[in-house]
Design a protein around this motif. Structure first.
Motif, PDB file in Angstrom:
ATOM      1  N   ILE A  16       0.916  -1.308  -0.048  1.00 15.35           N
ATOM      2  CA  ILE A  16      -0.329   0.052   0.166  1.00 15.35           C
ATOM      3  C   ILE A  16       0.829   1.121  -0.023  1.00 15.35           C
ATOM      4  O   ILE A  16       0.486   2.307   0.008  1.00 15.35           O
ATOM      5  N   TYR A  17       2.413   1.159  -0.085  1.00 13.44           N
ATOM      6  CA  TYR A  17       3.449   1.881   0.364  1.00 13.44           C
ATOM      7  C   TYR A  17       3.580   2.453  -1.662  1.00 13.44           C
ATOM      8  O   TYR A  17       4.019   1.497  -1.543  1.00 13.44           O
ATOM      9  N   GLU A  18       4.135   4.124  -1.336  1.00 15.89           N
ATOM     10  CA  GLU A  18       4.417   4.071  -2.635  1.00 15.89           C
ATOM     11  C   GLU A  18       6.135   3.886  -2.840  1.00 15.89           C
ATOM     12  O   GLU A  18       6.816   3.535  -4.280  1.00 15.89           O
ATOM     13  N   ASN A  19       7.014   4.064  -1.654  1.00 12.51           N
ATOM     14  CA  ASN A  19       8.063   3.828  -1.369  1.00 12.51           C
ATOM     15  C   ASN A  19       8.967   3.192  -0.028  1.00 12.51           C
ATOM     16  O   ASN A  19       8.053   3.162   0.591  1.00 12.51           O
ATOM     17  N   ASP A  20       9.860   2.782   0.092  1.00 10.93           N
ATOM     18  CA  ASP A  20      10.842   2.601   1.158  1.00 10.93           C
ATOM     19  C   ASP A  20      11.031   4.444   1.890  1.00 10.93           C
ATOM     20  O   ASP A  20      10.154   3.624   3.474  1.00 10.93           O
ATOM     21  N   GLN A  21      11.085   5.118   1.549  1.00  6.02           N
ATOM     22  CA  GLN A  21      10.864   5.817   2.982  1.00  6.02           C
ATOM     23  C   GLN A  21       9.321   6.245   2.839  1.00  6.02           C
ATOM     24  O   GLN A  21       9.282   6.344   4.150  1.00  6.02           O
ATOM     25  N   GLU A  22       8.479   6.028   2.602  1.00  2.00           N
ATOM     26  CA  GLU A  22       6.819   5.975   3.146  1.00  2.00           C
ATOM     27  C   GLU A  22       6.717   5.205   4.454  1.00  2.00           C
ATOM     28  O   GLU A  22       5.801   5.317   5.274  1.00  2.00           O
ATOM     29  N   VAL A  23       6.943   3.340   3.592  1.00  3.29           N
ATOM     30  CA  VAL A  23       7.023   2.892   4.818  1.00  3.29           C
ATOM     31  C   VAL A  23       7.929   3.690   6.197  1.00  3.29           C
ATOM     32  O   VAL A  23       7.306   2.904   7.330  1.00  3.29           O
ATOM     33  N   ILE A  24       9.067   3.846   5.938  1.00  8.30           N
ATOM     34  CA  ILE A  24       9.245   3.809   7.432  1.00  8.30           C
ATOM     35  C   ILE A  24       9.187   5.557   7.840  1.00  8.30           C
ATOM     36  O   ILE A  24       8.310   5.289   9.457  1.00  8.30           O
ATOM     37  N   GLU A  25       8.675   6.073   7.233  1.00  3.68           N
ATOM     38  CA  GLU A  25       7.977   7.437   8.326  1.00  3.68           C
ATOM     39  C   GLU A  25       6.500   7.263   8.807  1.00  3.68           C
ATOM     40  O   GLU A  25       5.617   7.731   9.685  1.00  3.68           O
ATOM     41  N   GLU A  26       5.621   5.792   8.460  1.00  6.93           N
ATOM     42  CA  GLU A  26       4.549   5.674   8.319  1.00  6.93           C
ATOM     43  C   GLU A  26       4.445   4.367  10.122  1.00  6.93           C
ATOM     44  O   GLU A  26       4.265   4.922  10.979  1.00  6.93           O
ATOM     45  N   ALA A  27       6.066   3.896  10.038  1.00  8.88           N
ATOM     46  CA  ALA A  27       6.756   3.398  10.804  1.00  8.88           C
ATOM     47  C   ALA A  27       6.987   4.071  12.317  1.00  8.88           C
ATOM     48  O   ALA A  27       5.792   3.505  13.576  1.00  8.88           O
ATOM     49  N   VAL A  28       7.415   5.526  12.166  1.00  4.07           N
ATOM     50  CA  VAL A  28       7.736   6.244  12.758  1.00  4.07           C
ATOM     51  C   VAL A  28       6.611   6.955  13.761  1.00  4.07           C
ATOM     52  O   VAL A  28       6.253   7.453  14.486  1.00  4.07           O
ATOM     53  N   ARG A  29       5.474   7.062  12.606  1.00  7.33           N
ATOM     54  CA  ARG A  29       3.775   8.001  13.154  1.00  7.33           C
ATOM     55  C   ARG A  29       3.281   6.649  14.095  1.00  7.33           C
ATOM     56  O   ARG A  29       2.876   7.410  14.674  1.00  7.33           O
ATOM     57  N   MET A  30       3.633   5.905  13.079  1.00 10.20           N
ATOM     58  CA  MET A  30       3.056   5.248  14.053  1.00 10.20           C
ATOM     59  C   MET A  30       2.744   4.547  15.442  1.00 10.20           C
ATOM     60  O   MET A  30       2.172   4.431  16.374  1.00 10.20           O
ATOM     61  N   LEU A  31       4.373   4.711  15.423  1.00  9.08           N
ATOM     62  CA  LEU A  31       4.457   4.237  17.073  1.00  9.08           C
ATOM     63  C   LEU A  31       4.822   5.771  18.171  1.00  9.08           C
ATOM     64  O   LEU A  31       4.427   5.362  18.208  1.00  9.08           O
ATOM     65  N   ARG A  32       4.635   7.158  17.362  1.00  8.71           N
ATOM     66  CA  ARG A  32       4.335   8.266  18.341  1.00  8.71           C
ATOM     67  C   ARG A  32       3.282   7.862  18.312  1.00  8.71           C
ATOM     68  O   ARG A  32       2.611   8.324  19.209  1.00  8.71           O
ATOM     69  N   GLU A  33       2.254   7.681  17.655  1.00 14.00           N
ATOM     70  CA  GLU A  33       0.518   7.353  17.658  1.00 14.00           C
ATOM     71  C   GLU A  33       0.340   6.759  19.018  1.00 14.00           C
ATOM     72  O   GLU A  33       0.036   7.112  19.752  1.00 14.00           O
ATOM     73  N   LEU A  34       1.175   5.365  19.029  1.00 15.38           N
ATOM     74  CA  LEU A  34       0.800   4.367  19.999  1.00 15.38           C
ATOM     75  C   LEU A  34       1.507   4.711  21.466  1.00 15.38           C
ATOM     76  O   LEU A  34       0.674   5.307  22.515  1.00 15.38           O
ATOM     77  N   ASP A  35       2.752   5.811  21.321  1.00 20.03           N
ATOM     78  CA  ASP A  35       2.817   5.883  22.699  1.00 20.03           C
ATOM     79  C   ASP A  35       2.171   7.426  22.539  1.00 20.03           C
ATOM     80  O   ASP A  35       2.137   8.092  24.520  1.00 20.03           O
ATOM     81  N   ASP A  36       1.425   7.944  22.496  1.00 21.97           N
ATOM     82  CA  ASP A  36       0.595   8.924  22.277  1.00 21.97           C
ATOM     83  C   ASP A  36      -0.751   8.709  23.227  1.00 21.97           C
ATOM     84  O   ASP A  36      -1.188   9.385  23.556  1.00 21.97           O
TER      85      ASP A  36
END
Length: 71
Positions: A16-36
């Motif tokens: 569902i991701y356009e490129n590898d960078q988008e995967v990494i950014e989504e992982a960071v976003r998700m971890l931040r969201e879970l932490d918050d």
């Protein structure tokens, strides 16, 4: 802004991701969201949904690192 390599800018097959960078950014976003997430919102459904999202992202991250998670 540096130009992306052709591999990074191509859509990923079966992803569902356009490129590898988008995967990494989504992982960071998700971890931040879970932490918050406030404690009162951490229901069984929250954990089930979070687990599934993290599992899918982990498979994508393993692919980026050159590992075959299905092997």
């Amino acid at each position: 802004m540096a130009a992306e390599s052709s591999e990074e800018s191509q859509p990923l097959h079966g992803s569902i991701y356009e490129n590898d960078q988008e995967v990494i950014e989504e992982a960071v976003r998700m971890l931040r969201e879970l932490d918050d997430t406030p404690l009162h919102q951490m229901t069984p459904l929250f954990y089930q949904h979070g687990y599934e999202e993290l599992r899918l992202l982990t498979l994508e991250l393993l692919r980026i690192l050159g590992s075959d998670p299905k092997a």
